[in-house]
Design a protein around this motif. Structure first.
Motif, PDB file in Angstrom:
ATOM      1  N   ASN A  78     -79.797 -64.661 -99.823  1.00 36.26           N
ATOM      2  CA  ASN A  78     -81.048 -64.970 -99.143  1.00 36.26           C
ATOM      3  C   ASN A  78     -81.447 -63.743 -98.332  1.00 36.26           C
ATOM      4  O   ASN A  78     -80.866 -63.477 -97.278  1.00 36.26           O
ATOM      5  N   PRO A  79     -82.442 -62.983 -98.776  1.00 41.20           N
ATOM      6  CA  PRO A  79     -82.780 -61.721 -98.114  1.00 41.20           C
ATOM      7  C   PRO A  79     -83.424 -61.887 -96.745  1.00 41.20           C
ATOM      8  O   PRO A  79     -83.643 -60.898 -96.046  1.00 41.20           O
ATOM      9  N   LEU A  80     -83.718 -63.123 -96.342  1.00 44.76           N
ATOM     10  CA  LEU A  80     -84.274 -63.371 -95.005  1.00 44.76           C
ATOM     11  C   LEU A  80     -83.190 -63.553 -93.952  1.00 44.76           C
ATOM     12  O   LEU A  80     -83.482 -63.486 -92.746  1.00 44.76           O
ATOM     13  N   ALA A  81     -81.957 -63.774 -94.362  1.00 44.74           N
ATOM     14  CA  ALA A  81     -80.897 -64.212 -93.454  1.00 44.74           C
ATOM     15  C   ALA A  81     -80.260 -63.060 -92.682  1.00 44.74           C
ATOM     16  O   ALA A  81     -79.068 -62.776 -92.823  1.00 44.74           O
ATOM     17  N   MET A  82     -81.044 -62.423 -91.839  1.00 47.36           N
ATOM     18  CA  MET A  82     -80.522 -61.355 -90.992  1.00 47.36           C
ATOM     19  C   MET A  82     -81.164 -61.377 -89.603  1.00 47.36           C
ATOM     20  O   MET A  82     -81.142 -60.398 -88.866  1.00 47.36           O
ATOM     21  N   GLY A  83     -81.706 -62.534 -89.216  1.00 46.63           N
ATOM     22  CA  GLY A  83     -82.430 -62.637 -87.948  1.00 46.63           C
ATOM     23  C   GLY A  83     -81.580 -62.437 -86.717  1.00 46.63           C
ATOM     24  O   GLY A  83     -82.103 -62.139 -85.639  1.00 46.63           O
ATOM     25  N   GLN A  84     -80.246 -62.582 -86.830  1.00 45.92           N
ATOM     26  CA  GLN A  84     -79.389 -62.381 -85.660  1.00 45.92           C
ATOM     27  C   GLN A  84     -79.345 -60.921 -85.232  1.00 45.92           C
ATOM     28  O   GLN A  84     -78.898 -60.609 -84.124  1.00 45.92           O
ATOM     29  N   TYR A  85     -79.801 -60.022 -86.103  1.00 45.89           N
ATOM     30  CA  TYR A  85     -79.800 -58.597 -85.774  1.00 45.89           C
ATOM     31  C   TYR A  85     -81.147 -58.098 -85.229  1.00 45.89           C
ATOM     32  O   TYR A  85     -81.300 -56.908 -84.950  1.00 45.89           O
ATOM     33  N   VAL A  86     -82.100 -58.998 -85.087  1.00 46.11           N
ATOM     34  CA  VAL A  86     -83.383 -58.612 -84.487  1.00 46.11           C
ATOM     35  C   VAL A  86     -83.170 -58.383 -83.000  1.00 46.11           C
ATOM     36  O   VAL A  86     -82.653 -59.263 -82.293  1.00 46.11           O
ATOM     37  N   ASN A  87     -83.545 -57.229 -82.507  1.00 48.80           N
ATOM     38  CA  ASN A  87     -83.298 -56.868 -81.121  1.00 48.80           C
ATOM     39  C   ASN A  87     -84.367 -57.394 -80.174  1.00 48.80           C
ATOM     40  O   ASN A  87     -85.501 -57.668 -80.576  1.00 48.80           O
ATOM     41  N   ASN A  88     -83.965 -57.507 -78.913  1.00 53.15           N
ATOM     42  CA  ASN A  88     -84.892 -57.906 -77.864  1.00 53.15           C
ATOM     43  C   ASN A  88     -85.922 -56.805 -77.645  1.00 53.15           C
ATOM     44  O   ASN A  88     -85.639 -55.618 -77.830  1.00 53.15           O
ATOM     45  N   CYS A  89     -87.119 -57.214 -77.251  1.00 55.04           N
ATOM     46  CA  CYS A  89     -88.169 -56.232 -76.974  1.00 55.04           C
ATOM     47  C   CYS A  89     -87.846 -55.463 -75.691  1.00 55.04           C
ATOM     48  O   CYS A  89     -86.934 -55.822 -74.942  1.00 55.04           O
ATOM     49  N   ALA A 114     -92.695 -57.343 -78.210  1.00 55.95           N
ATOM     50  CA  ALA A 114     -92.282 -58.338 -79.200  1.00 55.95           C
ATOM     51  C   ALA A 114     -93.353 -58.484 -80.279  1.00 55.95           C
ATOM     52  O   ALA A 114     -94.539 -58.577 -79.987  1.00 55.95           O
ATOM     53  N   ASN A 115     -92.915 -58.497 -81.536  1.00 57.10           N
ATOM     54  CA  ASN A 115     -93.845 -58.740 -82.647  1.00 57.10           C
ATOM     55  C   ASN A 115     -93.442 -59.963 -83.471  1.00 57.10           C
ATOM     56  O   ASN A 115     -94.118 -60.326 -84.426  1.00 57.10           O
ATOM     57  N   VAL A 116     -92.309 -60.603 -83.096  1.00 58.82           N
ATOM     58  CA  VAL A 116     -91.899 -61.858 -83.725  1.00 58.82           C
ATOM     59  C   VAL A 116     -91.387 -62.800 -82.643  1.00 58.82           C
ATOM     60  O   VAL A 116     -91.022 -62.369 -81.538  1.00 58.82           O
ATOM     61  N   CYS A 117     -91.366 -64.082 -82.948  1.00 52.71           N
ATOM     62  CA  CYS A 117     -90.785 -65.056 -82.031  1.00 52.71           C
ATOM     63  C   CYS A 117     -89.982 -66.067 -82.825  1.00 52.71           C
ATOM     64  O   CYS A 117     -90.141 -66.201 -84.044  1.00 52.71           O
ATOM     65  N   TYR A 118     -89.105 -66.767 -82.150  1.00 51.35           N
ATOM     66  CA  TYR A 118     -88.256 -67.769 -82.791  1.00 51.35           C
ATOM     67  C   TYR A 118     -88.981 -69.102 -82.899  1.00 51.35           C
ATOM     68  O   TYR A 118     -89.744 -69.487 -82.014  1.00 51.35           O
ATOM     69  N   PRO A 145     -79.883 -80.441 -90.990  1.00 54.14           N
ATOM     70  CA  PRO A 145     -79.492 -79.089 -90.593  1.00 54.14           C
ATOM     71  C   PRO A 145     -80.586 -78.406 -89.777  1.00 54.14           C
ATOM     72  O   PRO A 145     -81.768 -78.535 -90.082  1.00 54.14           O
ATOM     73  N   ARG A 146     -80.199 -77.723 -88.737  1.00 54.61           N
ATOM     74  CA  ARG A 146     -81.127 -76.979 -87.900  1.00 54.61           C
ATOM     75  C   ARG A 146     -81.222 -75.551 -88.404  1.00 54.61           C
ATOM     76  O   ARG A 146     -80.221 -74.881 -88.624  1.00 54.61           O
ATOM     77  N   CYS A 147     -82.417 -75.085 -88.587  1.00 55.43           N
ATOM     78  CA  CYS A 147     -82.667 -73.686 -88.914  1.00 55.43           C
ATOM     79  C   CYS A 147     -83.552 -73.081 -87.836  1.00 55.43           C
ATOM     80  O   CYS A 147     -84.309 -73.791 -87.177  1.00 55.43           O
ATOM     81  N   VAL A 148     -83.451 -71.800 -87.663  1.00 51.59           N
ATOM     82  CA  VAL A 148     -84.352 -71.065 -86.783  1.00 51.59           C
ATOM     83  C   VAL A 148     -84.949 -69.929 -87.592  1.00 51.59           C
ATOM     84  O   VAL A 148     -84.220 -69.130 -88.189  1.00 51.59           O
ATOM     85  N   VAL A 149     -86.265 -69.892 -87.655  1.00 50.32           N
ATOM     86  CA  VAL A 149     -86.957 -68.824 -88.368  1.00 50.32           C
ATOM     87  C   VAL A 149     -87.636 -67.908 -87.361  1.00 50.32           C
ATOM     88  O   VAL A 149     -87.883 -68.285 -86.214  1.00 50.32           O
ATOM     89  N   LEU A 150     -87.920 -66.693 -87.779  1.00 52.73           N
ATOM     90  CA  LEU A 150     -88.672 -65.754 -86.957  1.00 52.73           C
ATOM     91  C   LEU A 150     -90.059 -65.624 -87.549  1.00 52.73           C
ATOM     92  O   LEU A 150     -90.213 -65.334 -88.741  1.00 52.73           O
ATOM     93  N   VAL A 151     -91.067 -65.848 -86.719  1.00 55.30           N
ATOM     94  CA  VAL A 151     -92.458 -65.861 -87.146  1.00 55.30           C
ATOM     95  C   VAL A 151     -93.184 -64.682 -86.497  1.00 55.30           C
ATOM     96  O   VAL A 151     -92.991 -64.394 -85.314  1.00 55.30           O
ATOM     97  N   GLU A 200     -89.990 -51.892 -86.894  1.00 54.91           N
ATOM     98  CA  GLU A 200     -88.821 -52.700 -86.551  1.00 54.91           C
ATOM     99  C   GLU A 200     -89.286 -54.011 -85.923  1.00 54.91           C
ATOM    100  O   GLU A 200     -90.318 -54.073 -85.254  1.00 54.91           O
ATOM    101  N   LEU A 201     -88.525 -55.070 -86.165  1.00 50.43           N
ATOM    102  CA  LEU A 201     -88.837 -56.371 -85.589  1.00 50.43           C
ATOM    103  C   LEU A 201     -88.226 -56.476 -84.194  1.00 50.43           C
ATOM    104  O   LEU A 201     -87.069 -56.122 -83.990  1.00 50.43           O
ATOM    105  N   PHE A 202     -89.026 -56.962 -83.250  1.00 46.92           N
ATOM    106  CA  PHE A 202     -88.557 -57.172 -81.882  1.00 46.92           C
ATOM    107  C   PHE A 202     -88.994 -58.549 -81.398  1.00 46.92           C
ATOM    108  O   PHE A 202     -90.126 -58.959 -81.635  1.00 46.92           O
ATOM    109  N   SER A 203     -88.076 -59.244 -80.739  1.00 45.77           N
ATOM    110  CA  SER A 203     -88.397 -60.564 -80.223  1.00 45.77           C
ATOM    111  C   SER A 203     -88.141 -60.619 -78.728  1.00 45.77           C
ATOM    112  O   SER A 203     -87.273 -59.911 -78.209  1.00 45.77           O
ATOM    113  N   ASN A 204     -88.897 -61.472 -78.042  1.00 44.07           N
ATOM    114  CA  ASN A 204     -88.648 -61.749 -76.645  1.00 44.07           C
ATOM    115  C   ASN A 204     -87.769 -62.982 -76.564  1.00 44.07           C
ATOM    116  O   ASN A 204     -88.186 -64.070 -76.923  1.00 44.07           O
ATOM    117  N   TYR A 205     -86.555 -62.821 -76.085  1.00 46.99           N
ATOM    118  CA  TYR A 205     -85.612 -63.934 -76.047  1.00 46.99           C
ATOM    119  C   TYR A 205     -85.996 -64.986 -75.008  1.00 46.99           C
ATOM    120  O   TYR A 205     -85.398 -66.052 -74.945  1.00 46.99           O
TER     121      TYR A 205
END
Length: 297
Positions: free
Chosen positions: A220-231, A237-241, A271-277, A287-292
């Motif tokens: 699953n090429p989407l399954a790397m969201g744990q490596y998205v860094n904080n803004c 931030a350009n993505v959110c959970y 099952p609970r999933c968390v996506v980045l939008v 690069e993707l950055f999220s505000n935690y």
């Protein structure tokens, strides 16, 4: 004093199950921060239906691309086999007469399937932030605003479930609004727990989750969201959970691409999933950055 004690007791009752030792052990780590949002908040940037349709679209494409290795699954689902053969026929532009004996297909990499299906691909590289370690980048294509761009993989722990030892020194634990925790660490004890739970839930040839995110070769090429860094101040931030509970009618043959598994076996739970939008359009090379701490009211 009595009123103060009651107030403190209420606050503790609301907080006690959210406390895990990794919070104290990781206070000095700048790479990951605790995500805290009030339970009354909402995190829906896009609808659950949109998330469902996007996951269905990419998972179907991955399944068709991997069709030749799905024989054990398809043997138990003849009606599903016919449906996918039709989709495969359309994709390969074969004649209807050849659809039941489909010819050898060109197999794309998961990253190519993602690009061909959603118009972008992502990968892990060294972050553009100093001392941030690994980050996630859009390496090809264009991601429009309001698009699912990644998924946060890991073992899902509900309140009261043991996560003490897995949490020690672990910067990859994500807290959902309702206190559910997702351990996205792909190493050590966390890795072993995920694999054990995944194999526990397997039903014959039907895999209920994806283990490949624990390796370098992601199915699953989407399954790397744990490596998205904080803004940061320099990188907004350009993505959110966004949290998403997988519905019971999710196609069983596609669950093999879900990068999450529940810690305790419970047939009643979803099952609970968390996506980045995406919060804005994102171009190739960004690069993707999220505000935690992002809260959507």
């Amino acid at each position: 004093p009595a009123a103060m004690l009651r107030a403190l007791r209420r606050r503790w009752d609301a907080y006690k199950y959210r406390f895990v030792p990794w919070l104290a052990l990781n206070l000095r780590r700048k790479r990951r921060t605790l995500r805290y949002v009030p339970e009354s908040s909402q995190d829906k940037i896009i609808s659950d239906e949109d998330v469902f349709e996007t996951l269905l679209k990419i998972f179907k494409a991955l399944f068709i691309n991997d069709f030749s290795r799905q024989a054990h699954v398809l043997a138990l689902l003849p009606e599903i086999k016919c449906k996918y053969l039709e989709l495969l026929t359309v994709e390969q532009k074969l004649s209807k007469g050849n659809s039941c004996n489909h010819q050898s297909q060109h197999v794309f990499s998961p990253e190519e399937v993602l690009f061909n299906t959603l118009g972008f691909s992502i990968t892990r590289h060294r972050s553009s932030l100093v001392s941030a370690g690994t980050g996630v980048f859009v390496t090809k294509g264009f991601v429009p605003k309001g698009m699912v761009v990644s998924m946060y993989p890991g073992t899902v722990y509900r309140k009261h479930e043991p996560i003490f030892f897995q949490s020690l020194g672990n910067p990859f634990i994500f807290r959902c609004i309702d206190g559910v925790l997702i351990d996205g660490n792909d190493k050590g004890l966390s890795r072993s727990v995920y694999r054990s739970c995944s194999r526990r839930d397997q039903l014959g040839p039907f895999q209920m989750s994806d283990e490949s995110w624990l390796t370098a070769a992601l199915q699953n090429p989407l399954a790397m969201g744990q490596y998205v860094n904080n803004c940061s101040h320099e990188k907004a931030a350009n993505v959110c959970y966004q949290e998403f509970d997988v519905p019971g009618y999710f196609p069983v043959e596609l669950k093999q691409y879900l990068p999450n598994i529940v810690y305790s076996h419970d047939i009643e739970s979803h099952p609970r999933c968390v996506v980045l939008v995406t919060l804005r359009d994102i171009k190739q090379g960004e690069e993707l950055f999220s505000n935690y701490y992002t809260v959507v009211n």
